[in-house]
Design an enzyme around this catalytic site. Structure first.
Site, mmCIF file in Angstrom:
data_model
loop_
_atom_site.group_PDB
_atom_site.id
_atom_site.type_symbol
_atom_site.label_atom_id
_atom_site.label_comp_id
_atom_site.label_asym_id
_atom_site.label_seq_id
_atom_site.Cartn_x
_atom_site.Cartn_y
_atom_site.Cartn_z
ATOM 1 N N LYS A 18 -94.368 -20.347 25.664
ATOM 2 C CA LYS A 18 -95.591 -21.146 25.833
ATOM 3 C C LYS A 18 -96.176 -20.936 27.233
ATOM 4 C CE LYS A 18 -93.593 -25.108 25.047
ATOM 5 N NZ LYS A 18 -92.209 -24.581 24.946
ATOM 6 N N ASP A 90 -99.883 -27.109 31.852
ATOM 7 C CA ASP A 90 -98.560 -26.823 31.295
ATOM 8 C C ASP A 90 -97.787 -28.135 31.145
ATOM 9 O OD1 ASP A 90 -96.671 -25.198 30.180
ATOM 10 O OD2 ASP A 90 -95.896 -24.394 32.056
ATOM 11 N N GLU A 91 -96.803 -28.151 30.266
ATOM 12 C CA GLU A 91 -95.946 -29.324 30.037
ATOM 13 C C GLU A 91 -96.795 -30.562 29.757
ATOM 14 O OE1 GLU A 91 -92.897 -28.712 29.725
ATOM 15 O OE2 GLU A 91 -92.333 -27.107 31.098
HETATM 16 P P1 ADP Z 1 -91.547 -21.852 27.180
HETATM 17 O O1 ADP Z 1 -92.567 -22.280 28.174
HETATM 18 O O2 ADP Z 1 -92.029 -21.907 25.754
HETATM 19 O O3 ADP Z 1 -90.235 -22.559 27.346
HETATM 20 P P2 ADP Z 1 -91.410 -19.380 28.719
HETATM 21 O O4 ADP Z 1 -92.712 -18.660 28.646
HETATM 22 O O5 ADP Z 1 -91.114 -20.144 29.969
HETATM 23 O O6 ADP Z 1 -91.244 -20.291 27.415
HETATM 24 O O7 ADP Z 1 -90.200 -18.377 28.558
HETATM 25 C C1 ADP Z 1 -90.119 -17.436 27.517
HETATM 26 C C2 ADP Z 1 -88.959 -16.487 27.861
HETATM 27 O O8 ADP Z 1 -87.718 -17.151 27.680
HETATM 28 C C3 ADP Z 1 -88.850 -15.283 26.987
HETATM 29 O O9 ADP Z 1 -89.742 -14.266 27.395
HETATM 30 C C4 ADP Z 1 -87.400 -14.867 27.203
HETATM 31 O O10 ADP Z 1 -87.294 -14.028 28.338
HETATM 32 C C5 ADP Z 1 -86.708 -16.176 27.562
HETATM 33 N N1 ADP Z 1 -85.747 -16.664 26.572
HETATM 34 C C6 ADP Z 1 -84.575 -17.268 26.869
HETATM 35 N N2 ADP Z 1 -83.931 -17.676 25.757
HETATM 36 C C7 ADP Z 1 -84.710 -17.333 24.710
HETATM 37 C C8 ADP Z 1 -84.605 -17.522 23.276
HETATM 38 N N3 ADP Z 1 -83.556 -18.126 22.711
HETATM 39 N N4 ADP Z 1 -85.619 -17.068 22.509
HETATM 40 C C9 ADP Z 1 -86.669 -16.443 23.066
HETATM 41 N N5 ADP Z 1 -86.821 -16.236 24.405
HETATM 42 C C10 ADP Z 1 -85.856 -16.685 25.224
HETATM 43 P P1 TMP Z 2 -90.453 -25.618 28.389
HETATM 44 O O1 TMP Z 2 -91.045 -25.963 27.054
HETATM 45 O O2 TMP Z 2 -91.416 -24.976 29.298
HETATM 46 O O3 TMP Z 2 -89.194 -24.833 28.260
HETATM 47 O O4 TMP Z 2 -90.084 -26.958 29.137
HETATM 48 C C1 TMP Z 2 -89.749 -28.147 28.461
HETATM 49 C C2 TMP Z 2 -89.332 -29.216 29.429
HETATM 50 O O5 TMP Z 2 -89.193 -30.440 28.703
HETATM 51 C C3 TMP Z 2 -87.992 -28.978 30.121
HETATM 52 O O6 TMP Z 2 -88.047 -29.449 31.470
HETATM 53 C C4 TMP Z 2 -87.037 -29.860 29.351
HETATM 54 C C5 TMP Z 2 -87.914 -31.004 28.918
HETATM 55 N N1 TMP Z 2 -87.515 -31.662 27.672
HETATM 56 C C6 TMP Z 2 -87.382 -33.056 27.649
HETATM 57 O O7 TMP Z 2 -87.593 -33.724 28.658
HETATM 58 N N2 TMP Z 2 -87.015 -33.686 26.487
HETATM 59 C C7 TMP Z 2 -86.790 -33.003 25.324
HETATM 60 O O8 TMP Z 2 -86.472 -33.628 24.311
HETATM 61 C C8 TMP Z 2 -86.932 -31.553 25.349
HETATM 62 C C9 TMP Z 2 -86.701 -30.762 24.095
HETATM 63 C C10 TMP Z 2 -87.294 -30.939 26.539
HETATM 64 MG MG MG Z 3 -92.807 -23.694 29.641
#
Ligand code: ADP
Ligand code: TMP
Ligand code: MG
Length: 192
Positions: A18, A90-91
């Site tokens: 994301k 974001d978030e």
């Molecule tokens: P989000 O904001 O949705 O959490 P990010 O853009 O910060 O995602 O991160 C995506 C990256 O996370 C991917 O490009 C990959 O390098 C890494 N990654 C780590 N674990 C996984 C997983 N289980 N599935 C897909 N990508 C993963």
């Molecule tokens: P991400 O989607 O960029 O990986 O970040 C999600 C953020 O939200 C991370 O800091 C963990 C937090 N989170 C919660 O606080 N509660 C939840 O139930 C989940 C799934 C994530």
């Molecule tokens: Mg993120």
């Protein structure tokens, strides 16, 4: 190609890409010579205090905004004052419900708004802010991660405490990364 007056939502579980997608979209708008900015809630201090940072290390400078009513007002005021044509948040799930109205209003006022956030918490229940934004969105980008157990597309986020699935009564907000969370498919998502 250059939307204006548009509300776009990027959603899915953790690790779905994301934040990467949000940065990519903002960067493309800057290449298109549009005035663009990123915002993130101050609660998310995982990797940086002044950048949006993805799990793969990709990062982009951002306004860090308190995740309360004052912060929501700041997003509106900064966007208007600086004349941004495109904004990314974001978030978005960490902001109060009032952000829905504000982002919708900005889209009505011809801003291209891109909101990125979790659709579901660790229990598989909706984050209300994202849910409300999804039904008001002009476009939705739904991303999946990869299940850490079986490799299938992951649509859920598993919270782990000392390596064990977190119970249902665990608090909803817990900022973290791979030390506390894994992407999982429906079959491997466990809530004791
Ligand atoms: P989000 O904001 O949705 O959490 P990010 O853009 O910060 O995602 O991160 C995506 C990256 O996370 C991917 O490009 C990959 O390098 C890494 N990654 C780590 N674990 C996984 C997983 N289980 N599935 C897909 N990508 C993963
Ligand atoms: P991400 O989607 O960029 O990986 O970040 C999600 C953020 O939200 C991370 O800091 C963990 C937090 N989170 C919660 O606080 N509660 C939840 O139930 C989940 C799934 C994530
Ligand atoms: Mg993120």
């Amino acid at each position: 190609m250059n939307p204006e007056g548009f509300l776009e939502v990027i959603t899915g579980p953790m690790f779905a890409g994301k934040t990467t997608e949000l940065i990519k979209r903002i960067e493309r708008q800057i290449f298109a010579k549009r005035k663009a900015a990123l915002f993130k809630p101050s609660i998310d201090n995982r990797y940086s205090e002044d950048h949006v940072v993805a799990h793969n290390g990709l990062k982009y400078e951002a306004f860090v905004i308190p995740n309360n009513e004052e912060g929501v007002k700041q997003i509106y005021d900064i966007t208007k004052r600086e004349g941004y044509e495109v904004i990314g948040i974001d978030e978005v799930q960490f902001f109060p419900m009032s952000i829905v109205e504000v982002l919708n209003k900005l889209a009505d006022e011809n801003i291209y708004v891109i909101a990125s956030g979790l659709n579901l918490d660790f229990k598989g229940d909706p984050f209300e802010v994202t849910k409300e934004l999804l039904v008001k969105a002009d476009n939705i980008i739904y991303l999946t991660a990869v299940c850490t157990i079986c490799g299938a597309p992951a649509t859920r986020t598993q919270r782990l405490i000392n390596g064990k699935p977190a119970p249902r009564n665990s608090p909803i907000i817990l900022v973290g990364g791979s030390e506390a969370y894994e992407a999982r498919c429906r079959k491997h998502h466990i809530v004791p």
